[in-house]
Design a protein around this motif. Structure first.
Motif, PDB file in Angstrom:
ATOM      1  N   LEU A   1       3.639   0.652   2.809  1.00 14.12           N
ATOM      2  CA  LEU A   1       3.435  -0.362   3.839  1.00 14.12           C
ATOM      3  C   LEU A   1       3.355  -1.717   3.151  1.00 14.12           C
ATOM      4  O   LEU A   1       2.521  -1.932   2.274  1.00 14.12           O
ATOM      5  CB  LEU A   1       2.154  -0.089   4.625  1.00 14.12           C
ATOM      6  CG  LEU A   1       1.793  -1.121   5.695  1.00 14.12           C
ATOM      7  CD1 LEU A   1       2.831  -1.129   6.804  1.00 14.12           C
ATOM      8  CD2 LEU A   1       0.405  -0.847   6.262  1.00 14.12           C
TER       9      LEU A   1
ATOM     10  N   GLU B   1       0.856  -1.186   0.000  1.00  8.82           N
ATOM     11  CA  GLU B   1       0.000   0.000   0.000  1.00  8.82           C
ATOM     12  C   GLU B   1       0.890   1.232   0.000  1.00  8.82           C
ATOM     13  O   GLU B   1       1.726   1.408   0.879  1.00  8.82           O
ATOM     14  CB  GLU B   1      -0.909  -0.025   1.231  1.00  8.82           C
ATOM     15  CG  GLU B   1      -2.147   0.851   1.124  1.00  8.82           C
ATOM     16  CD  GLU B   1      -1.866   2.305   1.475  1.00  8.82           C
ATOM     17  OE1 GLU B   1      -2.649   3.180   1.080  1.00  8.82           O
ATOM     18  OE2 GLU B   1      -0.847   2.566   2.146  1.00  8.82           O
ATOM     19  N   ARG B   2       0.731   2.097  -1.021  1.00 12.22           N
ATOM     20  CA  ARG B   2       1.618   3.242  -1.199  1.00 12.22           C
ATOM     21  C   ARG B   2       0.815   4.535  -1.265  1.00 12.22           C
ATOM     22  O   ARG B   2      -0.340   4.544  -1.683  1.00 12.22           O
ATOM     23  CB  ARG B   2       2.425   3.112  -2.496  1.00 12.22           C
ATOM     24  CG  ARG B   2       3.298   1.881  -2.594  1.00 12.22           C
ATOM     25  CD  ARG B   2       3.860   1.738  -3.996  1.00 12.22           C
ATOM     26  NE  ARG B   2       2.798   1.493  -4.974  1.00 12.22           N
ATOM     27  CZ  ARG B   2       2.726   2.081  -6.164  1.00 12.22           C
ATOM     28  NH1 ARG B   2       3.634   2.972  -6.518  1.00 12.22           N
ATOM     29  NH2 ARG B   2       1.747   1.790  -7.005  1.00 12.22           N
ATOM     30  N   THR B   3       1.450   5.619  -0.846  1.00  7.34           N
ATOM     31  CA  THR B   3       0.900   6.951  -1.074  1.00  7.34           C
ATOM     32  C   THR B   3       1.643   7.573  -2.245  1.00  7.34           C
ATOM     33  O   THR B   3       2.870   7.520  -2.318  1.00  7.34           O
ATOM     34  CB  THR B   3       1.060   7.845   0.166  1.00  7.34           C
ATOM     35  OG1 THR B   3       2.443   7.890   0.541  1.00  7.34           O
ATOM     36  CG2 THR B   3       0.245   7.307   1.323  1.00  7.34           C
TER      37      THR B   3
ATOM     38  N   HIS C   1      -3.929   6.846  -2.700  1.00  8.15           N
ATOM     39  CA  HIS C   1      -3.422   5.565  -2.224  1.00  8.15           C
ATOM     40  C   HIS C   1      -3.539   4.533  -3.344  1.00  8.15           C
ATOM     41  O   HIS C   1      -4.547   4.487  -4.060  1.00  8.15           O
ATOM     42  CB  HIS C   1      -4.205   5.095  -1.001  1.00  8.15           C
ATOM     43  CG  HIS C   1      -4.016   5.971   0.197  1.00  8.15           C
ATOM     44  ND1 HIS C   1      -3.178   5.648   1.236  1.00  8.15           N
ATOM     45  CD2 HIS C   1      -4.554   7.177   0.517  1.00  8.15           C
ATOM     46  CE1 HIS C   1      -3.205   6.603   2.149  1.00  8.15           C
ATOM     47  NE2 HIS C   1      -4.036   7.545   1.734  1.00  8.15           N
TER      48      HIS C   1
ATOM     49  N   ARG D   1       5.015   7.101   1.613  1.00  6.13           N
ATOM     50  CA  ARG D   1       5.103   5.944   2.488  1.00  6.13           C
ATOM     51  C   ARG D   1       4.624   4.702   1.755  1.00  6.13           C
ATOM     52  O   ARG D   1       3.728   4.763   0.916  1.00  6.13           O
ATOM     53  CB  ARG D   1       4.228   6.175   3.730  1.00  6.13           C
ATOM     54  CG  ARG D   1       4.043   4.969   4.602  1.00  6.13           C
ATOM     55  CD  ARG D   1       2.842   5.127   5.509  1.00  6.13           C
ATOM     56  NE  ARG D   1       1.705   5.757   4.867  1.00  6.13           N
ATOM     57  CZ  ARG D   1       0.924   5.177   3.969  1.00  6.13           C
ATOM     58  NH1 ARG D   1       1.173   3.939   3.578  1.00  6.13           N
ATOM     59  NH2 ARG D   1      -0.098   5.818   3.432  1.00  6.13           N
TER      60      ARG D   1
ATOM     61  N   THR E   1      -2.860   0.309  -4.108  1.00  4.91           N
ATOM     62  CA  THR E   1      -2.627  -1.002  -3.507  1.00  4.91           C
ATOM     63  C   THR E   1      -2.335  -2.013  -4.600  1.00  4.91           C
ATOM     64  O   THR E   1      -3.065  -2.089  -5.594  1.00  4.91           O
ATOM     65  CB  THR E   1      -3.853  -1.465  -2.699  1.00  4.91           C
ATOM     66  OG1 THR E   1      -4.160  -0.489  -1.707  1.00  4.91           O
ATOM     67  CG2 THR E   1      -3.579  -2.791  -2.013  1.00  4.91           C
TER      68      THR E   1
ATOM     69  N   VAL F   1      -1.369   4.050   7.962  1.00  5.41           N
ATOM     70  CA  VAL F   1      -1.725   3.981   6.546  1.00  5.41           C
ATOM     71  C   VAL F   1      -2.262   5.312   6.037  1.00  5.41           C
ATOM     72  O   VAL F   1      -2.006   5.707   4.898  1.00  5.41           O
ATOM     73  CB  VAL F   1      -2.761   2.859   6.326  1.00  5.41           C
ATOM     74  CG1 VAL F   1      -3.241   2.834   4.885  1.00  5.41           C
ATOM     75  CG2 VAL F   1      -2.165   1.507   6.694  1.00  5.41           C
TER      76      VAL F   1
ATOM     77  N   LEU G   1      -4.041  -0.281  12.076  1.00  3.09           N
ATOM     78  CA  LEU G   1      -2.950   0.367  11.350  1.00  3.09           C
ATOM     79  C   LEU G   1      -3.395   1.635  10.618  1.00  3.09           C
ATOM     80  O   LEU G   1      -2.591   2.238   9.909  1.00  3.09           O
ATOM     81  CB  LEU G   1      -2.336  -0.603  10.337  1.00  3.09           C
ATOM     82  CG  LEU G   1      -1.465  -1.728  10.898  1.00  3.09           C
ATOM     83  CD1 LEU G   1      -0.987  -2.635   9.778  1.00  3.09           C
ATOM     84  CD2 LEU G   1      -0.271  -1.158  11.653  1.00  3.09           C
ATOM     85  N   ALA G   2      -4.646   2.032  10.790  1.00  5.55           N
ATOM     86  CA  ALA G   2      -5.156   3.207  10.074  1.00  5.55           C
ATOM     87  C   ALA G   2      -4.337   4.470  10.330  1.00  5.55           C
ATOM     88  O   ALA G   2      -4.080   5.237   9.395  1.00  5.55           O
ATOM     89  CB  ALA G   2      -6.623   3.434  10.438  1.00  5.55           C
TER      90      ALA G   2
END
Length: 398
Positions: free
Chosen positions: A377, A197-199, A240, A375, A242, A368, A364-365
């Protein structure tokens, strides 16, 4: 089959089974050769014990005091934790780091004009061994690791915001995701499944696509001004993304690969079966697969990771950065705590222990959904046989 990433349900589910219940993670598994000690810990402890016992029988107090630095150091190396690990387990990493430092291997500069062999990726370090393979049937870009004997393909997944769903829907989706993992593990041919999961900076393509579909181009001043504003709009926020990376264990699937023709073509045929299984499982869990990434799309992800400053430009102009041969970084400088690549600094945070208290699936919100920094994850699931998973859970409950 089961996955290595597991939790213990410590509360009874009430009502009709639609309520979201908290869970408690098990302790971090620390398997050892003897008494929970690893081989390196046993070696250092053995050196200390032999030194102390030898000094005791040879001369008593004077020799014990003289050899104190040896056996005290052995005790420190064996049991003193540093960042969640004993000191002795840091010695290989530190030694390898010093070796690379003296050999000048901490800096990488790509040779722009030097040609590269066909099918290779312009990546630094150990990742230079990776090879590209294009599946002729699906067009997906597959990455072959000849050292680890894996073949990996990446799928982009779209999903609603989990934290905005009501508890009953969250519980249903958590259960459905568990079924997805069980389905993937069933064949026994999967090495790992990675959830990334990326921003990313929002390039404004969504706004441009909406204007192209719904805008009114009547030549008026308002329409012209709005069109120019959209064209000049840069990254105005974050989005975001995924992806799921599915890795085939080519050694575990050796028989099926030979039946399918052998080589990378046979491995790709076997991996296509796993891709179809994963796609069906995702759809049954109300997750939307956006398609398996082509080599060009994988190249854009790689280039954006090494050089985030051009991520928005690559997204707005789809014809740029579509070659895996040039997707790697231009310059990389490595230090002990961080990595500098092109326009970004990278740092990896290792989770040494999950929460020991009761937590809900969305715990984890805060990480995330954090903003203001790029970032990524990553969750890596390793399949395990059912009997191994059962024994592991039984040991953790004792």
């Amino acid at each position: 089959m089961a996955t290595k990433h597991s939790t213990e349900d410590t509360s009874a589910q009430a009502g009709s089974g639609a309520e979201l219940v908290p869970v408690k993670f098990s302790r971090l598994t620390r398997r050892g050769v003897l008494l929970g000690l690893s081989a390196s810990q046993l070696v250092t402890l053995g050196i200390g014990v032999l030194t102390l016992v030898g000094a005791f029988y040879a001369g008593g107090g004077i020799l014990i005091a003289a050899t104190a630095p040896v056996w005290v150091l052995s005790v420190v190396l064996t049991w003193m934790p540093v960042a969640g690990r004993p000191v002795v387990e840091w010695i290989p990493a530190a030694g390898w780091w010093l070796w690379r430092s003296t050999g000048g291997q901490l800096a990488y500069r790509r040779r722009i004009v030097a040609p590269r062999p066909a099918g290779t990726l312009a990546l630094p370090g150990d990742q230079a061994r990776l090879r590209e393979h294009v599946d002729p049937e699906t067009g997906a870009g597959m990455i072959h690791d000849p050292h680890q004997h894996t073949l990996t393909v990446v799928c982009e997944v779209r999903h609603p915001a989990f934290v905005l769903l009501d508890p009953a829907e969250q519980h249903r989706r958590v259960t459905a995701w568990g079924r997805v993992l069980a389905t993937v593990c069933r064949s026994g041919r999967i090495a790992t499944l990675q959830v990334l999961e990326r921003t990313l900076p929002d390039s404004g393509t969504g706004l441009a696509e909406w204007w192209a579909a719904h805008g009114t181009r009547d030549g008026s001043w308002a329409a012209t001004t709005y069109q120019e504003l959209i064209e000049r709009a840069g990254p105005a926020g974050e989005r975001h993304a995924t992806t799921l990376s599915l890795s085939l264990d080519m050694q575990a699937a050796a028989r099926q690969i030979r039946t399918a023709g052998g080589g990378l073509r046979g491995a790709a045929a076997v991996l296509r079966q796993e891709m179809s299984t994963l796609t069906a499982a995702l759809r049954s869990a109300d997750l939307t697969p956006a398609g398996w990434l082509t080599p060009g799309q994988v190249a854009v992800i790689l280039r954006s990771a090494y050089d985030p400053a051009v991520a928005a430009t690559l997204e707005r102009h789809g014809e740029l950065g579509q070659s895996l041969a040039t997707a790697g970084p231009v310059a990389v400088t490595e230090t002990w705590t961080r990595l500098h690549t092109d326009s970004a600094y990278h740092a990896v945070l290792w989770i040494s222990e999950w929460p020991r208290s009761m937590v809900y699936p969305g715990f984890l919100a805060p990480i995330v959904l954090s903003s203001g920094i790029g970032r990524a994850l990553s969750l890596i699931y390793t399949p395990m046989r059912t009997d191994q998973a059962t024994r592991d859970i039984r040991k953790k409950k004792v």
